[in-house]
Design a protein around this motif. Structure first.
Motif, short mmCIF file in Angstrom:
data_model
loop_
_atom_site.label_atom_id
_atom_site.label_comp_id
_atom_site.label_asym_id
_atom_site.label_seq_id
_atom_site.Cartn_x
_atom_site.Cartn_y
_atom_site.Cartn_z
N GLY A 9 8.31 15.72 69.04
CA GLY A 9 8.69 14.33 69.28
C GLY A 9 9.55 13.71 68.20
N ASP A 10 9.07 12.58 67.65
CA ASP A 10 9.85 11.81 66.68
C ASP A 10 9.42 12.09 65.24
OD1 ASP A 10 10.98 10.66 68.93
OD2 ASP A 10 9.63 8.93 68.92
N ASP A 11 8.89 13.27 65.00
CA ASP A 11 8.37 13.66 63.68
C ASP A 11 9.24 13.09 62.54
OD1 ASP A 11 7.89 15.15 61.26
OD2 ASP A 11 6.77 16.57 62.47
N LEU A 12 8.63 12.21 61.74
CA LEU A 12 9.37 11.49 60.71
C LEU A 12 9.96 12.41 59.66
CD1 LEU A 12 10.14 8.82 59.26
CD2 LEU A 12 7.92 8.92 58.13
N VAL A 13 9.20 13.40 59.20
CA VAL A 13 9.66 14.27 58.11
C VAL A 13 10.90 15.03 58.51
CG1 VAL A 13 9.08 16.31 56.74
CG2 VAL A 13 7.43 14.46 56.97
#
Length: 202
Positions: free
Chosen positions: A68-72
């Motif tokens: 998904g939108d995994d920040l790292v």
């Protein structure tokens, strides 16, 4: 002899795993060894317009996974400046509120949400600066279906992405970035894939 060496890691380890994979492929004592690398939720860590042959060989044996939108993963190419803006916006939040927000149990404050949504517009690439990418053959991006809970979906959908092209994309900032990064999220998705299969998006 006769066994396969598997290298893996998540988050910081997901960035280190492809680099360790390269080191093993460079080491003559491992040239006859079967090596596999699987990197989860790691940041882009490599830059080379003309990689040596052992790096090219190592890349062929490594896959990265992003949920998904995994920040790292999505923000790492300009992580410092982007997180500076977000950190400034959350200075007035207590530790409990920060944890609840990261885990998706509490909506972010309007200021924090606005900062996250506009971070890409605020943070511009440095002229002539390197574009980092994952030294992997492909990135398997698990795509979230916002119309239903992922765990209850009949299939997990995914896209196979070229690491070089993926590294050129704009920074993706989302309120789900922290929640999508935690190991439990990856475990849930992979367990679901094992039980129910997945669908490839073209």
């Amino acid at each position: 002899p006769g066994y396969k060496l598997m290298i893996t890691g998540q988050s910081l380890g997901g960035g280190l795993a492809p680099l360790v994979n390269i080191l093993f492929h460079k080491d003559p004592s491992f040239q006859k060894q079967t090596i596999e690398c699987h990197a989860f939720a790691g940041p882009p860590v490599y830059e080379s317009s003309n990689p040596p042959s052992y790096v090219t060989q190592a890349i062929e044996h490594c896959t990265a996974y992003v949920h998904g939108d995994d920040l790292v993963f999505h923000a790492a190419r300009r992580l410092g400046a982007a997180l500076q803006a977000i950190d400034k916006a959350k200075q007035n939040m207590g530790h409990v509120d920060r944890w609840l927000t990261v885990m998706g149990r509490k909506p972010p404050s309007p200021e924090l949400a606005q900062t996250a949504l506009t971070a890409d517009a605020q943070v511009k690439p440095i002229e002539g600066g390197p574009i980092l990418y994952m030294p992997v053959k492909q990135i398997l991006w698990f795509v979230k279906d916002n119309t239903q809970v992922q765990q209850s979906a009949k299939n997990v959908t995914y896209m196979m992405c070229d690491p070089l092209e993926f590294g050129k994309l704009s920074v993706l900032m989302s309120k789900d970035g922290g929640k999508d990064h935690v190991p439990q999220t990856y475990e849930t998705v992979l367990n679901h894939v094992e039980q129910n299969g997945w669908t490839k998006l073209e």
